[in-house]
Write a protein that holds these residues in place. Sequence first.
Motif, PDB file in Angstrom:
ATOM      1  N   UNK A 228       0.850  -1.185   0.000  1.00 26.09           N
ATOM      2  CA  UNK A 228       0.000   0.000   0.000  1.00 26.09           C
ATOM      3  C   UNK A 228       0.889   1.239   0.000  1.00 26.09           C
ATOM      4  N   UNK A 229       0.951   1.915  -1.127  1.00 23.51           N
ATOM      5  CA  UNK A 229       1.797   3.100  -1.252  1.00 23.51           C
ATOM      6  C   UNK A 229       1.124   4.310  -0.610  1.00 23.51           C
ATOM      7  N   UNK A 275      -6.864  -5.253   4.481  1.00 19.84           N
ATOM      8  CA  UNK A 275      -6.168  -5.485   5.741  1.00 19.84           C
ATOM      9  C   UNK A 275      -5.139  -4.388   6.013  1.00 19.84           C
ATOM     10  N   UNK A 276      -4.388  -3.992   4.987  1.00 24.26           N
ATOM     11  CA  UNK A 276      -3.380  -2.948   5.175  1.00 24.26           C
ATOM     12  C   UNK A 276      -4.032  -1.604   5.485  1.00 24.26           C
ATOM     13  N   UNK A 277      -5.127  -1.297   4.799  1.00 27.57           N
ATOM     14  CA  UNK A 277      -5.831  -0.043   5.078  1.00 27.57           C
ATOM     15  C   UNK A 277      -6.355  -0.046   6.509  1.00 27.57           C
ATOM     16  N   UNK A 278      -6.946  -1.164   6.913  1.00 32.46           N
ATOM     17  CA  UNK A 278      -7.486  -1.276   8.268  1.00 32.46           C
ATOM     18  C   UNK A 278      -6.391  -1.118   9.313  1.00 32.46           C
ATOM     19  N   UNK A 283      -4.912   2.157  13.428  1.00 32.30           N
ATOM     20  CA  UNK A 283      -4.027   2.495  14.545  1.00 32.30           C
ATOM     21  C   UNK A 283      -4.135   3.966  14.922  1.00 32.30           C
ATOM     22  N   UNK A 284      -4.143   4.836  13.937  1.00 36.89           N
ATOM     23  CA  UNK A 284      -4.278   6.264  14.222  1.00 36.89           C
ATOM     24  C   UNK A 284      -5.641   6.544  14.842  1.00 36.89           C
ATOM     25  N   UNK A 414      -7.034  -5.096  14.503  1.00 38.23           N
ATOM     26  CA  UNK A 414      -5.808  -4.850  15.249  1.00 38.23           C
ATOM     27  C   UNK A 414      -5.669  -5.838  16.389  1.00 38.23           C
ATOM     28  N   UNK A 415      -4.488  -5.903  16.969  1.00 40.43           N
ATOM     29  CA  UNK A 415      -4.234  -6.825  18.053  1.00 40.43           C
ATOM     30  C   UNK A 415      -4.879  -6.319  19.339  1.00 40.43           C
TER      31      UNK A 415
END
Length: 417
Positions: A228-229, A275-278, A283-284, A414-415
Amino acid sequence: MSPEQVAALLLGVAVVIIATRLAGTLVARLGQPPVIGEILAGILLGPTLFHGAVTDALFPADIRSHLGALANIGVMVFMFLVGLELDHALLRGTGRLAVSVSLSSILLPLGLGALLGLYLLESHPNPHRLGFALFMGAAMAVTAFPVLARILTDRGMHRTATGGLALTCAAVDDVLAWSLLAVVVAVTGADTGQWHAVLVLPYVALMFWVVRPLLRRLAAAHRRTGHLSPGMLATVLAGLMLSGCVTEWIGLHFIFGAFLFGVVMPREGADRLREEISDRVGQVSTVLLLPIFFVVSGLKVDLSAVGAPGLTELALILLVAVGGKFAGAFTAARLNGLPPHQSATLATLLNTRGLTELVILSAGLQLGLLDTGLYSLMVVMALVTTAMAGPLLQLLRPGRTPVAAGVREAELRSSST
């Protein structure tokens, strides 16, 4: 902003992060979702204690609008992630049992909530009588899909028949509840011209037939590059903001634009992209934006003046919210042949409301459908219905302890905290 305002804002944000994190960690040790502690932290920093002295010292009036803007962005991101994580297969795969339970667990609390709304109009008058009654019904009918998914995972129930049925029903419930809330917003007639409402259907068509194919191209580019760029992420975030902007301009509230943008994100062959977007956006949102939303929401909660009439109203709200949802789901499950124990477990799971309820209540406050007193009582209901899920499941499933401490619903993939 003056240097003093900047300093006050930065100090306030730091306090928010520390207070919500500590409170979330504390309640997680007690086996509850951290979101409960974070909402409580927001309430304790509000006017409920010390007549607002803590609030005035930490969050001066001239910085609250800036905190409110950050909170709105946090809600947008959360609703986007909810739409992003909504499994379309759950909706496509609904059978007679899931549809029956979903409708019953929506219609009964909806009807009872609307009747309660008509009763509460005597003590909480509102010019939008129909909109107020429908809003109360929608607030009673919602199920928090993200926190439910996390509870099921933590308790090892996500691969059971009951867990799968609960997820399917919750997905249907959320779609119906958000659709109903959209009707409420339209009925109350936002400040924009009424003709804007005719743009809702063209907007939805645009999202599915134009925006979604464009997002499929983004997913294809992600598959080619394998990561994901920053440009891809910027495209998604800009699209999210624009979608929220359009629905706000239409008069439908920005949360619907954010949710729909998450829904139209491609699924087929785009699991890694989602998944990468999530992970990146989540996190933010989890660490910064949603805690600000909790505190901004808490600043509007004042329980210091709740007397006997307020406690009576709270008891009625809890009776309708918990009883209506439980009775609707339990009755439909039993009529479809599920045993009593499984029906009770399903009804308990569908009573989970969490942060989703808080988003709805904040929208109601912004629309002028709730006053501060009723809003405060409804927030307490959201806390109670979220906190009761764990102990009730422990009673229904003795000896089955959670795999991990409950996790804030906004973390989604997230974890655990």
